[in-house]
Design a protein around this motif. Sequence first.
Motif, PDB file in Angstrom:
ATOM      1  N   VAL A 116       2.901   8.834   3.251  1.00  0.00           N
ATOM      2  CA  VAL A 116       3.047  10.280   3.136  1.00  0.00           C
ATOM      3  C   VAL A 116       2.494  10.893   4.415  1.00  0.00           C
ATOM      4  O   VAL A 116       1.362  10.621   4.801  1.00  0.00           O
ATOM      5  N   THR A 117       3.322  11.709   5.080  1.00  0.00           N
ATOM      6  CA  THR A 117       2.950  12.339   6.342  1.00  0.00           C
ATOM      7  C   THR A 117       2.992  13.848   6.190  1.00  0.00           C
ATOM      8  O   THR A 117       3.586  14.368   5.243  1.00  0.00           O
ATOM      9  N   LEU A 153       5.570  15.626   3.832  1.00  0.00           N
ATOM     10  CA  LEU A 153       4.953  16.516   2.854  1.00  0.00           C
ATOM     11  C   LEU A 153       5.415  17.956   3.010  1.00  0.00           C
ATOM     12  O   LEU A 153       5.668  18.626   2.016  1.00  0.00           O
ATOM     13  N   ASN A 154       5.584  18.443   4.237  1.00  0.00           N
ATOM     14  CA  ASN A 154       5.992  19.847   4.372  1.00  0.00           C
ATOM     15  C   ASN A 154       7.380  20.089   3.802  1.00  0.00           C
ATOM     16  O   ASN A 154       7.666  21.151   3.290  1.00  0.00           O
ATOM     17  N   TRP A 192       0.813  -1.212   0.000  1.00  0.00           N
ATOM     18  CA  TRP A 192       0.000   0.000   0.000  1.00  0.00           C
ATOM     19  C   TRP A 192       0.844   1.258   0.000  1.00  0.00           C
ATOM     20  O   TRP A 192       1.972   1.269   0.471  1.00  0.00           O
ATOM     21  N   ILE A 193       0.237   2.325  -0.465  1.00  0.00           N
ATOM     22  CA  ILE A 193       0.771   3.674  -0.315  1.00  0.00           C
ATOM     23  C   ILE A 193      -0.242   4.406   0.560  1.00  0.00           C
ATOM     24  O   ILE A 193      -1.397   4.575   0.175  1.00  0.00           O
ATOM     25  N   PHE A 194       0.176   4.779   1.759  1.00  0.00           N
ATOM     26  CA  PHE A 194      -0.721   5.426   2.711  1.00  0.00           C
ATOM     27  C   PHE A 194      -0.470   6.926   2.777  1.00  0.00           C
ATOM     28  O   PHE A 194       0.674   7.385   2.708  1.00  0.00           O
ATOM     29  N   PHE A 195      -1.544   7.668   2.946  1.00  0.00           N
ATOM     30  CA  PHE A 195      -1.509   9.092   3.258  1.00  0.00           C
ATOM     31  C   PHE A 195      -2.134   9.228   4.639  1.00  0.00           C
ATOM     32  O   PHE A 195      -3.213   8.686   4.880  1.00  0.00           O
ATOM     33  N   THR A 196      -1.465   9.950   5.546  1.00  0.00           N
ATOM     34  CA  THR A 196      -2.070  10.164   6.853  1.00  0.00           C
ATOM     35  C   THR A 196      -3.251  11.119   6.707  1.00  0.00           C
ATOM     36  O   THR A 196      -3.369  11.836   5.702  1.00  0.00           O
ATOM     37  N   ALA A 197      -4.091  11.144   7.709  1.00  0.00           N
ATOM     38  CA  ALA A 197      -5.274  12.012   7.690  1.00  0.00           C
ATOM     39  C   ALA A 197      -4.894  13.488   7.617  1.00  0.00           C
ATOM     40  O   ALA A 197      -5.689  14.312   7.158  1.00  0.00           O
ATOM     41  N   GLN A 198      -3.692  13.829   8.031  1.00  0.00           N
ATOM     42  CA  GLN A 198      -3.239  15.214   8.041  1.00  0.00           C
ATOM     43  C   GLN A 198      -2.769  15.692   6.664  1.00  0.00           C
ATOM     44  O   GLN A 198      -2.421  16.855   6.500  1.00  0.00           O
ATOM     45  N   GLN A 254      -7.424   8.276  18.946  1.00  0.00           N
ATOM     46  CA  GLN A 254      -6.630   7.607  19.971  1.00  0.00           C
ATOM     47  C   GLN A 254      -5.125   7.827  19.793  1.00  0.00           C
ATOM     48  O   GLN A 254      -4.389   7.898  20.764  1.00  0.00           O
ATOM     49  N   TYR A 255      -4.661   7.936  18.539  1.00  0.00           N
ATOM     50  CA  TYR A 255      -3.227   7.995  18.272  1.00  0.00           C
ATOM     51  C   TYR A 255      -2.848   9.283  17.566  1.00  0.00           C
ATOM     52  O   TYR A 255      -3.587   9.790  16.730  1.00  0.00           O
ATOM     53  N   SER A 256      -1.641   9.768  17.855  1.00  0.00           N
ATOM     54  CA  SER A 256      -1.101  10.930  17.150  1.00  0.00           C
ATOM     55  C   SER A 256      -0.650  10.492  15.756  1.00  0.00           C
ATOM     56  O   SER A 256      -0.549   9.296  15.466  1.00  0.00           O
ATOM     57  N   GLU A 257      -0.339  11.452  14.912  1.00  0.00           N
ATOM     58  CA  GLU A 257       0.152  11.111  13.572  1.00  0.00           C
ATOM     59  C   GLU A 257       1.443  10.303  13.676  1.00  0.00           C
ATOM     60  O   GLU A 257       1.635   9.337  12.930  1.00  0.00           O
TER      61      GLU A 257
END
Length: 134
Positions: A93-94, A120-121, A40-46, A73-76
């Motif tokens: 990707v964060t 990402l930043n 998978w390629i994941f993107f965090t919710a942020q 429940q969990y931080s990034e």
Amino acid sequence: MYRFESHMHHSTSGFQSNSSAGIPQCVFTKLSHASHSRQWIFFTAQCPRPTYGECLHYSVDVDKVMQLKPSHQYSELEVVTRVLQARNASAIVTSGQFSTVERHCLESLAKEQGCQVVFLNDSVAASNHFDRIH
């Protein structure tokens, strides 16, 4: 543990080389290579979610892209760590809103797991710098 959303936006209208969602071209280039893996390629919710058209344009396998839903429940940082430990991602990707020490730990863990972590930043800053030069 973590939840993800698998629905991609199927619109190809309004495509630009620098994503309207704020995802620079250099990120898509990295993800194109990562999508050759069976993981998978994941993107965090942020992070903004890429559009279907952007993925197609940059040859990113849309069937492998997942955006994680926000966790209450969990931080990034904890979410990214758990994704890496699960060993089912070729890239994540964060937002990149981490301390230098946290970034180093995530990069080390990603390297151990054979996964690419994209802050990402950093990518947005690099893209904006490149745009100002040219």
